[in-house]
Design an enzyme around this catalytic site. Structure first.
Site, short mmCIF file in Angstrom:
data_model
loop_
_atom_site.label_atom_id
_atom_site.label_comp_id
_atom_site.label_asym_id
_atom_site.label_seq_id
_atom_site.Cartn_x
_atom_site.Cartn_y
_atom_site.Cartn_z
N SER A 73 0.83 -1.21 0.00
CA SER A 73 0.00 0.00 0.00
C SER A 73 0.86 1.26 0.00
CB SER A 73 -0.90 0.02 1.23
OG SER A 73 -1.72 -1.12 1.28
N1 SAH Z 1 -1.40 -3.88 3.33
C1 SAH Z 1 -0.73 -4.66 2.33
C2 SAH Z 1 -1.54 -4.56 1.05
C3 SAH Z 1 -1.47 -5.75 0.24
S1 SAH Z 1 -2.52 -5.72 -1.19
C4 SAH Z 1 0.66 -4.13 2.11
O1 SAH Z 1 0.88 -2.95 2.37
O2 SAH Z 1 1.54 -4.86 1.67
C5 SAH Z 1 -3.97 -6.58 -0.60
C6 SAH Z 1 -3.72 -7.94 -0.02
O3 SAH Z 1 -5.00 -8.52 0.27
C7 SAH Z 1 -3.03 -8.92 -0.95
O4 SAH Z 1 -1.92 -9.47 -0.31
C8 SAH Z 1 -4.10 -9.97 -1.23
O5 SAH Z 1 -3.57 -11.27 -1.44
C9 SAH Z 1 -4.93 -9.90 0.02
N2 SAH Z 1 -6.28 -10.43 -0.14
C10 SAH Z 1 -7.13 -10.29 -1.17
N3 SAH Z 1 -8.28 -10.93 -0.93
C11 SAH Z 1 -8.16 -11.51 0.29
C12 SAH Z 1 -9.03 -12.33 1.09
N4 SAH Z 1 -10.25 -12.67 0.70
N5 SAH Z 1 -8.57 -12.73 2.29
C13 SAH Z 1 -7.33 -12.39 2.74
N6 SAH Z 1 -6.48 -11.63 2.02
C14 SAH Z 1 -6.88 -11.19 0.80
#
Ligand code: SAH
Length: 224
Positions: A73
Site C-alpha cells: 500500500s
Molecule cells: N497492506 C498490504 C496490502 C497488500 S494488497 C501491504 O501494504 O503490503 C492486498 C492484499 O489482500 C493482498 O496481499 C491480497 O492477497 C490480500 N487479499 C485479497 N483478498 C483476500 C481475502 N479474501 N482474504 C485475505 N487476504 C486477501
C-alpha cells in the site's frame, strides 16, 4: 562479498534517511497529523518490505508491486487508515485483512496492543512473517485464510482494517466488531472506490464516507 554487502546497506541507509524525512514531510502536507503514526512510519524500514530491485523507491509515496499481482500500500494510505483506526483512542485488538508485504501490519503492530492478520496467499504470508521476526515485532499473529470470514475464533476486535476492495462490506467483519469498534475499509469496484469508516454503536452502525481510493480486489478463498 561482505564489503559489497556493507556498502549496499550503507547506500540504502543514506538514501533512506533523507528520503524518509521527505516522505514524512509529504504525509504532513497531505494532512496526516497523528504524531505517533508519523513517528512509526519514519522508523519502519519500508525498503525491507519490497524486492531489493525496488528498494530505492521504497520511500516514495506510492504503491509498489510485491509479486502475485499484489501491491504494498501507498504510505499515505497506510498512515490515513492507521490514523482513522486510532482516532478515538488506543486499541488493543486489531484485525487486518490482507497482510500482503506486512508493511501495514508492521506499522499497526507498533501502534496497538495486538494485531491479527489474515492473508489468502501463503507465499506472501510467509515472507511477511519472516520480516516481522527480523524486525522483532512480536505482537502479531498470522492466519492463512479467507478475509471474507474475518477471524471469528478471536473476535470481537476493537479495530478492523481491510487493505483490499470489495463491492460490499463483508458481513462477518461487521459481526466481529466490538461495541464502539472501528472498521476502515475500501468499498466499490474498478475506478470507483470509496474509503469507509464504520463504527459499531449500541444499536447499529454509523457509516462515514471518506473519499476516493484505489485498492486491489478482495478475492475469494485461500490460495497456496
Ligand atoms: N497492506 C498490504 C496490502 C497488500 S494488497 C501491504 O501494504 O503490503 C492486498 C492484499 O489482500 C493482498 O496481499 C491480497 O492477497 C490480500 N487479499 C485479497 N483478498 C483476500 C481475502 N479474501 N482474504 C485475505 N487476504 C486477501
Amino acid at each position: 562479498m561482505r564489503g559489497q554487502d556493507d556498502l549496499l546497506h550503507r547506500g540504502i541507509g543514506m538514501t533512506s534517511q533523507r528520503t524518509r524525512e521527505r516522505l514524512i514531510a509529504r504525509l504532513v502536507e497531505e494532512g496526516i497529523c497523528n504524531s505517533q503514526v508519523l513517528e512509526v512510519i519514519r522508523k519502519t524500514p519500508r525498503h525491507l518490505f519490497v524486492d531489493e530491485a525496488l528498494a530505492h523507491r521504497a520511500y516514495e509515496d506510492t504503491a509498489l508491486p510485491i509479486g502475485n499481482n499484489q501491491t504494498i500500500s501507498q504510505p499515505y494510505m497506510v498512515a490515513r487508515m492507521s490514523e482513522l483506526l486510532l482516532a478515538a483512542g488506543p486499541l488493543d485488538k486489531v484485525l487486518e485483512i490482507g497482510t500482503g508485504s506486512g508493511y501495514q501490519t508492521a506499522v499497526l503492530s507498533q501502534l496497538v496492543e495486538r494485531v491479527f492478520s489474515v492473508e489468502r496467499i501463503k507465499g506472501l504470508q510467509d515472507r511477511a512473517k519472516e520480516r516481522m521476526q527480523g524486525l522483532n515485532l512480536r505482537n502479531v499473529v498470522f492466519r492463512w485464510g479467507d478475509g471474507w470470514e474475518g477471524w471469528p475464533a478471536l473476535a470481537p476486535y476493537n479495530g478492523i482494517i481491510v487493505t483490499a476492495v470489495a463491492a460490499d462490506v463483508p458481513q462477518a467483519l461487521l459481526d466481529q466488531l466490538a461495541p464502539g469498534g472501528r472498521l476502515v475499509i475500501p468499498v466499490g469496484a474498478g475506478d470507483v472506490q470509496q474509503l469507509l469508516l464504520i463504527i459499531r454503536e449500541e444499536h447499529g452502525y454509523a457509516r462515514h464516507t471518506l473519499g476516493a481510493v484505489r485498492f486491489v480486489p478482495l478475492l475469494n478463498g485461500p490460495l497456496a
